[in-house]
Design an enzyme around this catalytic site. Structure first.
Site, PDB file in Angstrom:
ATOM      1  N   ASP A 475     -10.044   3.420   6.538  1.00 31.27           N
ATOM      2  CA  ASP A 475      -9.438   2.533   7.541  1.00 31.27           C
ATOM      3  C   ASP A 475     -10.227   1.239   7.671  1.00 31.27           C
ATOM      4  O   ASP A 475      -9.675   0.164   7.757  1.00 31.27           O
ATOM      5  CB  ASP A 475      -9.356   3.243   8.898  1.00 31.27           C
ATOM      6  CG  ASP A 475     -10.707   3.728   9.400  1.00 31.27           C
ATOM      7  OD1 ASP A 475     -11.607   3.969   8.580  1.00 31.27           O
ATOM      8  OD2 ASP A 475     -10.871   3.885  10.630  1.00 31.27           O
ATOM      9  N   ARG A 479     -17.674  -0.027  11.079  1.00 28.66           N
ATOM     10  CA  ARG A 479     -18.106   0.652  12.297  1.00 28.66           C
ATOM     11  C   ARG A 479     -18.355   2.141  12.029  1.00 28.66           C
ATOM     12  O   ARG A 479     -18.313   2.594  10.888  1.00 28.66           O
ATOM     13  CB  ARG A 479     -17.059   0.461  13.394  1.00 28.66           C
ATOM     14  CG  ARG A 479     -15.763   1.155  13.112  1.00 28.66           C
ATOM     15  CD  ARG A 479     -14.763   0.926  14.240  1.00 28.66           C
ATOM     16  NE  ARG A 479     -13.504   1.570  13.966  1.00 28.66           N
ATOM     17  CZ  ARG A 479     -12.322   1.036  14.199  1.00 28.66           C
ATOM     18  NH1 ARG A 479     -12.216  -0.186  14.703  1.00 28.66           N
ATOM     19  NH2 ARG A 479     -11.214   1.702  13.945  1.00 28.66           N
ATOM     20  N   ASP A 480     -18.594   2.875  13.104  1.00 24.80           N
ATOM     21  CA  ASP A 480     -18.890   4.303  12.959  1.00 24.80           C
ATOM     22  C   ASP A 480     -17.590   5.094  12.743  1.00 24.80           C
ATOM     23  O   ASP A 480     -17.227   5.924  13.562  1.00 24.80           O
ATOM     24  CB  ASP A 480     -19.628   4.795  14.211  1.00 24.80           C
ATOM     25  CG  ASP A 480     -18.941   4.332  15.488  1.00 24.80           C
ATOM     26  OD1 ASP A 480     -17.867   3.708  15.396  1.00 24.80           O
ATOM     27  OD2 ASP A 480     -19.490   4.590  16.580  1.00 24.80           O
ATOM     28  N   GLU A 481     -16.929   4.805  11.628  1.00 25.70           N
ATOM     29  CA  GLU A 481     -15.676   5.484  11.338  1.00 25.70           C
ATOM     30  C   GLU A 481     -15.518   5.618   9.816  1.00 25.70           C
ATOM     31  O   GLU A 481     -15.915   6.601   9.245  1.00 25.70           O
ATOM     32  CB  GLU A 481     -14.506   4.722  11.974  1.00 25.70           C
ATOM     33  CG  GLU A 481     -13.226   5.521  11.931  1.00 25.70           C
ATOM     34  CD  GLU A 481     -12.283   5.233  13.079  1.00 25.70           C
ATOM     35  OE1 GLU A 481     -12.558   4.355  13.895  1.00 25.70           O
ATOM     36  OE2 GLU A 481     -11.236   5.908  13.135  1.00 25.70           O
ATOM     37  N   ASP A 488      -2.933   4.920   7.431  1.00 26.99           N
ATOM     38  CA  ASP A 488      -3.242   3.599   6.903  1.00 26.99           C
ATOM     39  C   ASP A 488      -2.842   3.498   5.434  1.00 26.99           C
ATOM     40  O   ASP A 488      -2.186   2.543   5.018  1.00 26.99           O
ATOM     41  CB  ASP A 488      -4.738   3.300   7.075  1.00 26.99           C
ATOM     42  CG  ASP A 488      -5.184   3.393   8.539  1.00 26.99           C
ATOM     43  OD1 ASP A 488      -4.767   4.343   9.222  1.00 26.99           O
ATOM     44  OD2 ASP A 488      -5.947   2.525   8.996  1.00 26.99           O
ATOM     45  N   TRP A 541       1.393   9.423   9.681  1.00 32.97           N
ATOM     46  CA  TRP A 541       0.079   9.811   9.158  1.00 32.97           C
ATOM     47  C   TRP A 541       0.248  10.997   8.209  1.00 32.97           C
ATOM     48  O   TRP A 541      -0.022  10.890   7.017  1.00 32.97           O
ATOM     49  CB  TRP A 541      -0.866  10.130  10.328  1.00 32.97           C
ATOM     50  CG  TRP A 541      -1.570   8.900  10.820  1.00 32.97           C
ATOM     51  CD1 TRP A 541      -2.876   8.573  10.628  1.00 32.97           C
ATOM     52  CD2 TRP A 541      -0.998   7.814  11.570  1.00 32.97           C
ATOM     53  NE1 TRP A 541      -3.144   7.343  11.195  1.00 32.97           N
ATOM     54  CE2 TRP A 541      -2.027   6.859  11.778  1.00 32.97           C
ATOM     55  CE3 TRP A 541       0.270   7.524  12.058  1.00 32.97           C
ATOM     56  CZ2 TRP A 541      -1.810   5.654  12.460  1.00 32.97           C
ATOM     57  CZ3 TRP A 541       0.490   6.340  12.739  1.00 32.97           C
ATOM     58  CH2 TRP A 541      -0.544   5.427  12.930  1.00 32.97           C
ATOM     59  N   GLU A 754      -7.551  -5.371  12.148  1.00 37.57           N
ATOM     60  CA  GLU A 754      -6.957  -4.129  12.651  1.00 37.57           C
ATOM     61  C   GLU A 754      -5.908  -4.421  13.720  1.00 37.57           C
ATOM     62  O   GLU A 754      -4.861  -3.794  13.769  1.00 37.57           O
ATOM     63  CB  GLU A 754      -8.062  -3.249  13.256  1.00 37.57           C
ATOM     64  CG  GLU A 754      -7.548  -1.957  13.853  1.00 37.57           C
ATOM     65  CD  GLU A 754      -8.673  -1.054  14.313  1.00 37.57           C
ATOM     66  OE1 GLU A 754      -9.780  -1.579  14.582  1.00 37.57           O
ATOM     67  OE2 GLU A 754      -8.453   0.164  14.414  1.00 37.57           O
ATOM     68  N   HIS A 775      -9.119  -4.141   8.073  1.00 40.88           N
ATOM     69  CA  HIS A 775      -8.223  -2.987   8.092  1.00 40.88           C
ATOM     70  C   HIS A 775      -7.000  -3.389   7.274  1.00 40.88           C
ATOM     71  O   HIS A 775      -6.389  -4.396   7.576  1.00 40.88           O
ATOM     72  CB  HIS A 775      -7.760  -2.767   9.528  1.00 40.88           C
ATOM     73  CG  HIS A 775      -8.220  -1.512  10.169  1.00 40.88           C
ATOM     74  ND1 HIS A 775      -9.522  -1.297  10.522  1.00 40.88           N
ATOM     75  CD2 HIS A 775      -7.531  -0.410  10.569  1.00 40.88           C
ATOM     76  CE1 HIS A 775      -9.613  -0.111  11.114  1.00 40.88           C
ATOM     77  NE2 HIS A 775      -8.419   0.449  11.142  1.00 40.88           N
TER      78      HIS A 775
HETATM   79  C1  BGC Z   1      -8.373   4.010  12.731  1.00 42.27           C
HETATM   80  C2  BGC Z   1      -6.976   3.756  12.284  1.00 42.27           C
HETATM   81  C3  BGC Z   1      -6.280   5.058  12.295  1.00 42.27           C
HETATM   82  C4  BGC Z   1      -6.183   5.421  13.734  1.00 42.27           C
HETATM   83  C5  BGC Z   1      -5.340   6.593  14.019  1.00 42.27           C
HETATM   84  C6  BGC Z   1      -8.296   4.441  14.147  1.00 42.27           C
HETATM   85  O1  BGC Z   1      -9.514   4.656  14.735  1.00 42.27           O
HETATM   86  O2  BGC Z   1      -9.205   2.937  12.527  1.00 42.27           O
HETATM   87  O3  BGC Z   1      -6.791   2.889  11.316  1.00 42.27           O
HETATM   88  O4  BGC Z   1      -5.119   5.165  11.607  1.00 42.27           O
HETATM   89  O5  BGC Z   1      -7.465   5.529  14.313  1.00 42.27           O
HETATM   90  O6  BGC Z   1      -5.537   7.036  15.236  1.00 42.27           O
END
Ligand code: BGC
Length: 881
Positions: A475, A479-481, A488, A541, A754, A775
């Protein structure tokens, strides 16, 4: 309208040449030259050493073919062990042709070349291509997984595992196979092996881990050879999902490596990881993807203070990659050095990118600390780190002496345009550059138009893809992800497959999706599934299970991906049917919905205008359609009929529940009309026309700004085009007021954001917790740009047949466009220009592709085959189909 065939294409008209990109030299070269068959590609093209399949499918391109050439046979010649064998087929196929010989054995090297014929007239053979099989069977591994006995704890820094080997003679051939739990960097006598980074990459580690194969012949000479591997935390053990959440897959780093050296006498010695190896501390004192890396250069890798390793049991399946690895793909120089209001030194690279900052320090002193902090944007002139959330994204170095030092991290990566560097005096721009890190996919798609803002938007989409294809499709990179969010990539897959060769990459990711799918068909929201929800099912998703294979198959003509994913596709479709039950409506349970539509408040991204039931039921239809299509392609006739019937049943339910006689749809917003128009969810022409008119009304009432979130955005311009309002589509695309694609461009964006307003008009960062500046989801609009501005639309899988139909009229605010795509058959190139009331279009079609060309105002297509073609017509007043 006039049509000039290949011979007449040279300018008889006195018109100015079209955009320079149609290369006259290439056209000339073709006339009178011989037909060329390009070197064979094995399976997905990479790897060449360590191929993971014993029966690679073969593809080739045919160039310089005369206009009437029609291949009707091919001959494949394969040389193995010095003996040639050949296979001839009466077939004009050239993409993903099945392997016709006995399966490859582990480590086997073969050379393959091919020629084709038309009515008995054979071309010359292609240049030979070589491929080498990897370790295809578990029993090929004699090495053991090893892990440091006491070093390498969670807070210990990266351990270095090593051993010395004595060789009497330099080998004639040496291969190294390596994998790790964690991320590894392997070296031989201090030289890094291979050009990949962050190896072995990220897969669903409970199910499989990749290994890499290297030709290391040149790195090994007679005498003592030191083999060594650094082990970092990576995805295996570093933070994932949330701050402090570590050891997702286990708490022990481990390595497996097998060096195979072949002597001139033909004997092979295998040196695998075992209890002979030792472990010691490395200069990497700390490493984490979110927080960064600390490197203490005072520590040297001399093997001192070494400790034993343990042989550890690990039953994970180890397999070869099916696409290119993560590499440094580019170097971006520092554009300028700024001093911020608080007096800090910040480098601006002029481009938001993903990778590493490299700093050259020439006059350091022992113990000097150099610190590099990263951010995508500046806020009030200082690094804007709030969007990074908990991620510290900091690289720190402790120097050993005066240097020179080249400082760059190994086991982390950052998303940044700006880097704040402290601890180096008198930094000059030449001392710093940025290394772009990502999956080294081959670029296959380009678009240029007369509008510089649109060109920048397109570049931004490309950069967001480069930054988020790091082993898996993520995504965001900063960041912390940084997770493989299914929604996506579901919306972005068609764009991705146009811009880069993603077939091997996405097929590989889809294997993990299938492996991690729940037994009832539920599809996790991220793959690899580190969220571990018990009952994941969300429209848009989870539909990645059906729609990503569909997109890959269409773009690349790869039936294999459908065959492999078919069980997973069906399982998701069945889950959707179970969720919607008798009613056919999926209107209960959790949904992300039209995520981040512009009206969603900063803290509630799911609160969209579009009714979640409308969105989910529309997606059900789309997924059922994809499964029915896949079943037809694969010859599962009964399934095809069943899923087609279910698709119709759910579509009927959608219309009955949500659409009125005039085409009004429940929740009456851009996204619901976009879904229904693009996926044809109407009973009557009146409903369709009414919905189109209502969408136009809403768009005009919205001042031609975008009103869609993640799920509506890829479709909104297509919906307007289908409704006969491409004029509005163009105006929406060219809108610069927020929310719009060009708002970000007008704010200086160099990647796709994003949120529509990640940066607010006053230059402050959106206060929402999800405010990435990189994003790709909204970049899905590039797919429309390729098809409708460029005019290149795929009709049959793999671009076997295309429709060339740019939307051009007097009210089209674009003067010219040039689109190019490297299809499996070769490059398709379209250039058009409108000038003085006339439209000219030049088209190059590779051998194997048929093009239906629609010039503006045409009532029927002109069908052409390979070669160069030009078309001219008067410019109609209005665009529209
Ligand atoms: C992500 C998104 C993702 C979404 C879904 C986010 O934190 O960055 O791109 O699809 O969460 O909840």
């Amino acid at each position: 309208m006039s049509y000039l065939g290949c011979e007449e294409a040279r300018d008889h008209s006195g018109r100015p040449p079209l955009v320079a990109a149609v290369d006259d030299a290439r056209v000339c070269a073709r006339q009178g030259t011989t037909i060329v068959v390009t070197p064979v590609r094995f399976e997905y093209g990479e790897p060449h050493i360590g191929l993971g399949t014993s029966t690679p499918r073969l593809s080739w391109r045919i160039e310089n073919a005369e206009a009437d050439w029609r291949s009707d046979a091919y001959e494949i010649e394969c040389v193995r062990g010095g003996i040639a064998e050949s296979f001839v087929a009466d077939s004009g196929e050239q993409v993903f042709v099945p392997w016709p010989f006995a399966p490859l054995r582990s480590r086997e090297i073969v050379q393959v070349r091919v020629r084709v014929a038309s009515q008995g007239r054979w071309t010359a053979f292609s240049e030979p291509s070589a491929v080498e099989a990897g370790l295809l069977e578990a029993r090929d591994w004699s090495a053991h997984w090893i892990s440091p006995s006491s070093l390498g704890g969670l807070n210990d820094g990266a351990p270095w595992l090593f051993r010395d080997v004595e060789l009497d003679r330099a080998p004639v051939r040496a291969r190294l196979y390596v994998s790790a739990q964690g991320v590894y960097e392997f070296s031989i006598d201090g030289v890094k092996v291979g050009d990949e980074v962050l190896t072995p990459g990220w897969t669903a580690y409970e199910h499989r881990v990749r290994y890499q194969s290297y030709d290391v012949t040149e790195l090994i000479s007679a005498g003592r050879v030191r083999l060594g591997a650094l082990l970092g935390n990576g995805w295996f053990r570093g933070q994932l999902v949330s701050p402090g959440n570590r050891s997702t897959y286990g708490d022990r780093l481990a390595l497996i490596a097998q060096l195979e050296v072949t002597d001139i006498d033909g004997s092979t010695r295998i040196i695998g990881t075992d209890e002979e190896w030792r472990a010691t501390k490395s200069p990497i004192a700390f490493d984490d993807f979110y927080d960064g890396q600390c490197t203490d250069l005072r520590r040297v890798l001399d093997g001192a203070d070494a400790e034993p390793v343990d042989v550890v049991r690990n039953d994970v399946h180890v397999e070869a990659p099916t696409g290119p690895g993560v590499k440094v793909t580019d170097v971006v120089p520092a554009r300028r050095i700024l001093t911020t209001p608080s007096g800090r030194t910040v480098i601006d690279f002029g481009q938001n990118l993903v990778g590493w900052v490299r700093v050259h320090v020439t006059n350091g002193r022992p113990g000097q600390r150099v610190v590099v902090r990263h951010a995508e944007v500046l806020e009030h002139g200082e690094l804007g780190v709030r969007p990074l959330r908990s991620a510290k994204a900091t690289s720190e170095y402790i120097l050993a002496g005066s240097g020179p030092h080249v400082l760059q991290p190994t086991f982390t990566f950052n998303g940044f345009r700006y880097a704040e560097i402290s601890g180096v005096a008198d930094l000059r721009p030449d001392d710093v550059d940025a290394l772009v890190v990502g999956s080294a996919l081959e670029r296959t798609g380009w678009l240029q138009t007369s509008d510089s803002n649109l060109n920048r938007l397109h570049e931004n989409v490309v950069w967001s893809m480069r930054g988020n294809f790091v082993g898996v499709p993520t995504d965001c990179p900063q960041r912390d992800e940084r997770l493989g969010w299914t929604g996506d990539i579901q919306v972005f897959a068609p764009t991705a497959a146009f811009l880069f060769d993603t077939d091997g990459f996405l097929s590989d990711w889809l294997r993990d999706l299938a492996a991690e799918q729940k037994s009832d068909g539920g599809v996790p929201y991220v793959i690899p599934d580190v969220l571990r929800n018990t009952d994941p099912a969300a429209a848009g998703w989870s539909d990645a299970a059906t729609l990503v294979p569909d997109a890959v198959y269409r773009a690349d003509g790869d039936v294999g991906v459908l065959a492999r994913q078919y069980g997973s596709m069906r399982a998701w479709a069945d889950k959707v049917l179970a969720l919607s039950g008798e009613s056919g409506l999926w209107d209960t349970g959790f949904q992300f919905g039209d995520w981040l539509d512009p009206t969603a408040p900063p803290e509630d991204a799911a609160q969209a205008q579009a009714d979640p039931g409308v969105v989910a039921t529309a997606y059900s239809v789309r997924s059922l359609r994809a499964v029915a299509d896949a079943a037809s392609v694969l010859g599962h006739i009964a399934d095809a009929q069943w899923y087609r019937a279910q698709e119709r049943r759910v579509a009927d339910a959608f219309v009955r529940a949500y659409v009125d006689a005039d085409g009004r749809i429940l929740s009456d917003c851009q996204t619901v009309y976009a879904l229904a128009l693009c996926w044809d969810l109407f009973d009557t022409p009146d409903q369709r026309a009414g919905a189109g008119a209502r969408l136009a009304e809403l768009v005009i009432a919205g001042g031609l700004t975008v009103g869609t979130g993640f799920l509506g955005t890829p479709l909104i311009l297509d919906a307007l085009t289908l409704a006969g309002r491409s004029d509005l589509a163009y105006r929406m695309l060219l809108q610069t007021a927020c929310p719009s694609w060009l708002y970000a461009v007008s704010m200086g964006a160099t990647t796709v954001w994003e949120r529509w307003d990640s940066m607010l008009p006053d230059g402050t960062i959106n206060p929402g917790t999800m405010t990435s500046f990189n994003h790709y989801a909204y970049g899905a609009v590039a797919d429309w740009m390729h098809r409708v501005i460029g005019g290149l639309e795929l009709v049959e899988p793999g671009y076997r047949r295309i429709r060339v139909r740019p939307e051009i009229a007097a009210d089209t605010p674009i003067g010219h466009a040039h689109v190019r795509h490297r299809s499996p058959y070769g490059d398709i190139d379209i250039v058009w220009r409108q000038d003085a009331g006339e439209v000219s279009l030049a088209l190059e079609v590779p051998y194997g592709v048929t093009a239906d060309v629609w010039m503006p105002g045409d009532r029927a297509a002109h069908t052409v085959g390979h070669g160069r073609h030009e078309f001219h017509c008067a410019l109609p007043a209005r665009a529209g189909r």
